[in-house]
Design an enzyme around this catalytic site. Structure first.
Site, short mmCIF file in Angstrom:
data_model
loop_
_atom_site.label_atom_id
_atom_site.label_comp_id
_atom_site.label_asym_id
_atom_site.label_seq_id
_atom_site.Cartn_x
_atom_site.Cartn_y
_atom_site.Cartn_z
N ASP A 71 39.08 26.87 38.76
CA ASP A 71 40.27 28.08 38.56
C ASP A 71 41.50 28.11 40.29
O ASP A 71 41.42 28.79 41.22
CB ASP A 71 39.85 29.16 39.16
CG ASP A 71 38.94 30.00 37.64
OD1 ASP A 71 39.47 29.18 36.49
OD2 ASP A 71 38.10 30.20 37.86
N GLU A 75 44.94 34.01 28.97
CA GLU A 75 44.35 34.49 30.23
C GLU A 75 45.21 33.23 31.72
O GLU A 75 45.60 32.62 31.20
CB GLU A 75 42.74 34.23 30.62
CG GLU A 75 41.91 32.86 30.05
CD GLU A 75 41.37 32.82 30.24
OE1 GLU A 75 40.04 33.50 30.58
OE2 GLU A 75 40.64 31.55 30.11
#
Length: 338
Positions: A47, A219
């Site tokens: 991430d 997402e």
């Protein structure tokens, strides 16, 4: 023999002897051979979120700590920095999920932005039983390398604030974009892409929570601007192409839209169901960060719960669209094409 040993290590890593000793004695991250992908081999990382401060690029990542068949075991956030996109320094953990006293676990995706002379970390964690589900906290520091402390003492976004979400983890993957006039926007969400304006104090919403309709959205939203156009890049799903996440994007004249879907720019990450984009310009060049599951570390093979951050050159077409991105082992160690 000692001297020849470290000289050989420098040659393999593709760094100068000065840089090698700087890394050895500062706790710097190991560098992939010749600066290739994955970027870091001292920890499993995921991430990515990039921040440029003067002549330094900081890359904030989650720390994948899963063992065996665990999926997401993430207890803290890490940050690395570079001045040349070749050598990276590891600054260690900057915060844990449980440093938010109202959170119980899960240091999921985060981003740090600079505003009002301070650095603000927005991150997804699991809230305690008072507001069960994923929530977004905000922490603050005087330095881009932390330490960060809870700026509110409570969640900025909790699951009960977005009742239209299909599950308890729709409030994840926060990203913040700050306009030239200082206006800050928070964008986040799984299944739904939410957005809201932030007050100048960076710790409160300044208006209602709204949604951005995006085709195939899953997402991981990320906002950047190029040539007066706003780009919203995100993890998408198209099972006609892959059962894993891809990267799609849309463009708009402003944060509030209207957004025009532009298609997919990246295939799935190798050996990882998830993929998470970050796009930033550094020293005049645009870069695309993501993660995959290719790293093996300390006998643990990479995968969904053990990912590794990577980077590629990013290119725009003359009409402003983004050229498709190919994942490589060379990464930005390969010469940039003209």
């Amino acid at each position: 023999m000692i001297r020849s040993g470290w000289m050989q290590a420098c040659a393999v890593a593709g760094v100068s002897t000065t840089a090698f000793f700087a890394m050895a004695f500062s706790g710097a991250a190991q560098v992939a051979p010749k600066g290739g992908n994955p970027l870091f081999t001292d920890a499993f990382t995921a991430d990515p979120a990039a921040l440029v401060v003067k002549d330094t690029l900081y890359l904030y990542v989650g720390h994948d700590q899963a063992t065996g068949d665990e999926m997401f075991t993430m207890r803290e956030w890490l940050v690395y920095s570079t001045e040349d996109m070749k050598t990276w320094q590891a600054h260690g953990p900057i915060m844990k999920a449980t440093d938010f006293k109202w959170a119980v676990r899960d240091s999921w995706a985060s981003q740090v932005v600079e505003s009002n002379g301070k650095f603000w970390l927005y991150a997804a964690v699991e809230h305690d039983k008072t507001h069960p589900g994923k929530a977004i906290g905000v922490a603050v520091s005087d330095s881009p390398t932390g330490p960060f402390v809870d700026a509110r003492g409570s969640a900025l976004i909790s699951n009960d604030m977005t009742p239209q979400g299909p599950h308890t983890w729709d409030d994840i993957d926060p990203t913040v974009y700050i306009e030239d006039d200082g206006t800050a926007w928070l964008i986040w969400g799984n299944a739904n892409c939410y957005y809201a304006r932030l007050k100048p104090n960076m710790t409160e919403l300044d208006g209602p929570i709204q949604q951005i309709p995006l085709p195939k959205y899953v997402e991981g939203p990320w906002i950047h601007k190029h040539a007066q156009t706003y780009y919203l890049t995100y993890a998408s799903m198209d099972k006609a192409v892959s059962n894993d996440e891809l990267i799609s994007y849309a463009t708009a004249p402003s944060i509030t839209g209207p957004w025009t879907y532009r298609g997919e720019i990246s295939g799935p990450a190798e050996n990882s169901f998830t993929i998470h984009p970050a796009i930033v310009e550094f020293k005049g060049q645009p870069y695309f960060f993501y993660h995959n599951g290719k790293l093996t570390l300390n006998g643990e093979k990479g995968g969904l719960g053990r990912r590794a951050v990577a980077v590629e050159h990013l290119y725009y077409n003359t009409d402003g669209t983004i050229k498709p991105i190919v994942h490589t082992t060379e990464g930005v160690s390969a010469p940039r094409q003209k």
